[in-house]
Design a protein around this motif. Structure first.
Motif: not given
Length: 1008
Positions: A170-188
């Motif tokens: 429903m809120n893609r930004t919130l979901e992506f932030n949650r999935r980066q809790k342990k391993n940070i994502w690069l911009e790509t």
């Protein structure tokens, strides 16, 4: 009737009425109903309606039944009498009961299956599950009633969303932030996740390799075209302060013996990028921390050492913590700056996200309008952080004594690497210099105030035009290797998304851009001028403004759609974004004599938030994307060590080796014993790791064991000569003095070498030799016997000259005297071993014939008979190792039998006795079939050929067309081998993979 058949019969009759019974005469043979007969039901009639038995007996007729073989009279050959008359009302009542029972049985389902599932398989259709008209007419009404039930009702979805959008969060930004809790994502990350095998490593989620087969394609891109990689996970440390204070603090962490330092002239001016190896303060050559690259910000006034300078140190994420703590210690930066703390918004739980995104008052399926709360509205921001540090800790420290400020700029910039000869052609096609604002343009509403102020300064505009002219010259140069190594170019460019081509193309060099031969010649010889290295990317406030004022892709696409001519150039004027970048030339292969400049390219530094805006234009110009695997191949073909696996004396390298050994061991144990190699029988003590400490220690013990026999005299002198051939007395650093470095003798013949060794074994006695010996012993005692890697360029050049075969007509024959190199003498060996008694040497290996080396391959010393066989047959592959016995196999069988015995005893005795019986087994080590258990024996003498070192990288090389390997060998063992080998065959070794018995010849080389 069997129990199963009785249950089946009861299941059929469970819906029948109580006034109906099945006649016993219609039960088939052996209690099974006949398939060709129907059930006969007998109605209950009143006794007065029964006829006389005599009359019935006379007028009775036999009931015929059709059985196998024809019609027969009744079951089992018996006959039943049918009455002559019946009562109509009673008979009708009985038949009505039967009909109602039959209808009830038809309408009432006996299972949970749907109507269309009761059809035969050949009549079923997929559309029956959602389209009732696909069913037969007799079942459509029942199916319609089933479809109206709430259980089978479809959920109503929003009509303005496609199937793919409905599946998204429903809120893609919130979901992506949650999935980066342990391993940070690069911009790509999103782009990579669709096309790459992702791996979680070093606190990041990185692309390991493409999903398509692209090993050869990536090599061709590195050789002839361009390969693109995202290195934004590399960490950046910034030091601010006076130049003399920074150099004074960092001088103890590096040594001039290994190459350039932070004080190199070209690097200190900001003109070039430098690279070096950091150690703990004043601990060289031991306690290495790792390799780094660094960039100085160019000076505004040259020669002013009191001016505040900026220094960026780029390093691998595994090395960050150790190097950061050491730099903070030498710079005395212990006070964190409290005003600058990296605090990220707390991550919401799924229940909190659901409560925020739920709309209870609105009906699902209707288009929802976005509600605006005005000033109180807080847009959800994408998480920006670092996977290698705690976000609640400070990332900036200051020193009250020296005034140096250390800042952690990790994830504050994007770093892309383009490898290949077409890399600068792609750069010049995808990136265009920013346009200069004139006075007449409307610049009031533009958010890029910093660029407007810059354009008001004539000197800044002139500098921008000079940088643009140098950048345009790059488009006509054939390869980045032609430019001086580490050249830096600063530039301010426009938005690359505006110049995006409609479809992918291939950028090629344009020779027309190099019409001015004098400027091109000056660029190739001297590099970029110092003033052209300046860039606004050093200013954090400008980078922050550029990130925040970026035009979104949605707005950019909307502006494109409003163009009068579709597909025409979009002109934004002063509203176009201006991005400061920094271009850094990567030299590629710089060691050795073959393929110099291979793998060269450019690194692009960008402000954060602009990663995808530059990534897609690079790909649309013909760049091919690679991952971590392609980075390893790139370093292997350059013959340079990769971080952190090829740094065994570094804490990060040791940790990497432990994790790799653990993963390989788990993979080995997953396979059954019959389908995996028995390394004990193959003579491989360490198939999953390289025991460097034990290797160097065994070579020291080997030197001590041969010390007394080599010096002892015999009546005929044969024994001492034999010992000298096995272990030259020149390799005994403890009890032999260090002679001066002025002695140099070239070895042209084995006999001359033996004469030199015999003469050198006589220890001279004098005050100078005693003084040198005491100094050497004090140095060894001070530095300790910790493992280290030899990185002194002077000594590596000396070893490189010794490793080549020497003959009168070869190039190596004149290499030593022509370059004033020492000969391979006892004095030269002692001078090296006195400073590095327990060291490893980085070597490259090239197979003479077939074979493909792999990691953990053993590097061994050939025997005399191997050289004799090679002289007879040049195509001789190499000797074979004989199979070893497995002393652990019987122990493993006994252990299994003991476990079975204890299991039986545990079943017999009580639980307390069973626990008591398991206590002695808990202390025993579990043995694995095929692996050596317990402490390793002497690794050098375990096989028929003496072990010299191990391979860390190895594979078939497409660059040279044969197997190539990189690894480390013991310095003591290398000098021993070179001293004992014939001059014409010096530098030949044997390679044996862990799972093979075959040795293969290879030539060893040290490239500096």
């Amino acid at each position: 009737m069997s129990n199963a058949k009785e249950r089946k019969h009861a299941k059929k009759m469970r819906n029948q009425p109580t006034n109906v019974t099945l006649s016993s005469g219609f039960v088939a043979d052996r209690g099974v109903p006949h398939p060709g007969t129907s059930r006969q039901w007998q109605a209950r009639v009143n006794p007065h309606s029964l006829p006389d038995p005599d009359v019935n007996e006379q007028s009775s007729s036999k009931v015929m039944f059709r059985k196998k073989g024809g019609w027969k009279a009744g079951p089992e050959g018996t006959s039943q009498e049918i009455p002559k008359y019946i009562t109509a009302s009673t008979f009708a009542q009985a038949r009505a009961a039967e009909i109602s029972a039959m209808l009830k049985a038809v309408t009432q389902k006996s299972s949970n299956s749907l109507v269309f599932q009761t059809l035969p398989r050949h009549m079923r259709r997929r559309a029956m599950s959602h389209n009732v008209k696909r069913l037969p007419r007799r079942l459509q009404e029942i199916a319609q009633k089933e479809a109206e039930k709430a259980v089978h009702q479809k959920k109503e979805h929003s009509k303005n969303k496609c199937h793919k959008a409905r599946r998204c969060h429903m809120n893609r930004t919130l979901e992506f932030n949650r999935r980066q809790k342990k391993n940070i994502w690069l911009e790509t990350h999103i782009w990579h996740a669709k096309r790459f095998h992702m791996i979680k490593k070093w606190g990041y989620c990185l692309g390991e390799r493409p999903t398509v087969k692209s090993h050869r394609a990536c090599y061709r891109a590195m050789t002839n075209r361009c390969l693109l990689q995202d290195l934004s996970y590399y960490c950046c440390l910034e030091l601010k302060g006076k130049e003399e204070e920074i150099l004074k603090a960092l001088s103890g962490m590096c040594s001039i013996d290994t190459g350039l330092t932070f004080a190199a002239v070209h690097c200190l001016s900001g003109k070039r990028q430098g690279s070096l190896v950091l150690y703990r303060a004043n601990k060289y050559p031991r306690e290495m921390l790792g390799p780094v690259t660094f960039i100085w910000k160019s000076q505004r006034t040259t020669g002013d050492t009191s001016e505040s300078r900026q220094l960026w140190i780029w390093l691998h994420p595994t090395l960050k913590q150790d190097i950061l703590e050491e730099i903070k210690a030498v710079c005395q930066c212990v006070e964190p700056i409290k005003s600058v703390v990296c605090l990220t918004d707390p991550l919401l739980t799924p229940s909190q996200e659901k409560s925020q995104t739920e709309l209870p008052d609105e009906k699902i399926g209707k288009k929802r309008k976005r509600k605006d709360d005005g000033e109180n509205a807080k847009p959800i921001k994408k998480i920006i952080g670092d996977g290698t540090r705690d976000p609640n800790l400070p990332y900036s420290w200051i020193s009250p004594a020296t005034g140096i400020i250390i800042s952690d700029l990790t994830m504050e910039m994007n770093r892309f690497r383009l490898i290949g000869p077409l890399s600068h052609s792609i750069l010049t096609e995808a990136i265009k210099a920013a346009s200069v604002h004139t006075v007449g343009e409307d610049t009031e509403a533009t958010p890029h105030r910093w660029w407007i102020e810059t354009c008001k300064n004539p000197d800044s505009v002139s500098l921008h035009y000079r940088q643009e002219a140098v950048f345009e010259l790059l488009g006509g140069i054939t390869s980045p290797a032609e430019i001086p190594a580490g050249t830096i170019l600063g530039l301010t460019v426009g938005d690359p998304r505006i110049n995006l081509p409609p479809k992918k193309s291939k950028a090629l060099p344009n020779p027309e851009k190099c019409q001015d031969n004098e400027k091109v010649r000056q660029l190739l010889l001297e590099g970029v001028p110092v003033e052209c290295t300046r860039s606004f990317i050093w200013n954090h406030d400008i980078c922050k403004s550029v990130t925040e004022n970026k035009i979104s892709d949605q707005d950019l696409n909307r502006m494109r759609s409003e163009l009068l001519v579709p597909g025409s150039q979009l002109i934004l004027g002063p509203h176009e974004s201006k991005i400061p970048i920094l271009l850094i030339q990567q030299p590629g292969k710089v060691t050795g004599e073959d393929r110099l400049g291979w793998g060269s390219g450019w690194d692009v530094l960008l402000p954060k938030g602009w990663g995808m805006a530059f990534w897609i234009p690079f790909i649309y110009r013909g760049a091919r994307v690679g991952g971590l695997k392609e980075s390893a191949v790139h370093s292997q073909y350059k013959r340079s060590p990769s971080v952190p696996g090829d740094f065994p004396d570094c804490p990060a390298g040791m940790l990497f080796a432990e994790e790799q050994a653990k993963n390989l061991l788990e993979k080995y144990k997953r396979r059954p014993p019959a389908k995996r190699p028995n390394y004990v029988k193959l003579g491989t003590l360490a198939p999953f790791f390289c025991p460097w400490e034990q290797l160097t220690q065994d070579w020291e013990l080997r030197g001590q064991a041969h010390e007394e026999p080599s010096v002892a005299s015999s009546p005929n002198g044969k024994e001492s000569d034999l010992r000298r051939s096995e272990m030259p007395c020149a390799l005994i650093p403890k009890k032999t003095p260090q002679p001066s470095d002025e002695v140099g003798t070239s070895i042209d013949h084995p006999r001359k070498a033996e004469e030199v060794m015999d003469a050198g074994c006589q220890e001279p006695v004098g005050p100078e030799s005693i003084r040198d010996q005491e100094a050497s012993e004090n140095h060894v005692a001070a530095t300790g016997s910790q493992l280290c890697v030899l990185r002194s360029r002077k000594l590596l050049k000396q070893l490189s000259a010794w490793c080549g075969p020497s003959s009168e007509d070869s190039r190596a024959a004149w290499r030593a005297p022509g370059r004033a190199q020492q000969g391979l003498t006892r004095e030269a060996c002692l001078s090296i071993l006195g400073h590095f008694p327990k060291a490893l040497v980085w070597v490259s290996l090239s197979l003479l014939s077939k074979g493909s080396p792999e990691p953990h391959t053993m590097i061994c010393i050939p025997a005399k008979e191997d050289f004799l066989q090679l002289r007879k047959d040049w195509y001789y592959c190499g000797p074979q190792e004989s199979k070893h016995s497995d002393p652990f196999k019987s122990k493993i069988l006994k252990q299994k039998e003991k476990k079975k015995r204890e299991k039986r005893q545990k079943l017999r005795h009580t639980s307390s006795d069973g626990l008591a019986g398991e206590e002695p087994m808990a202390g025993q080590e579990a043995l694995t079939l095929g692996l050596w258990s317990g402490p390793l024996p002497r690794v050098t003498l375990h096989c028929s050929r003496i072990l010299l070192g191990f391979v860390t990288q190895g594979d078939f090389s497409m660059a040279v067309g044969c197997g190539e390997a990189l690894g480390f060998v013991s310095l003591t063992g290398l000098l021993d081998m070179l001293s004992s080998q014939p001059a014409a065959q010096r530098g030949l070794v044997l390679l044996r993979p862990p799972a093979s018995l075959q040795y293969r010849f290879a030539r060893i080389a040290i490239e500096v």
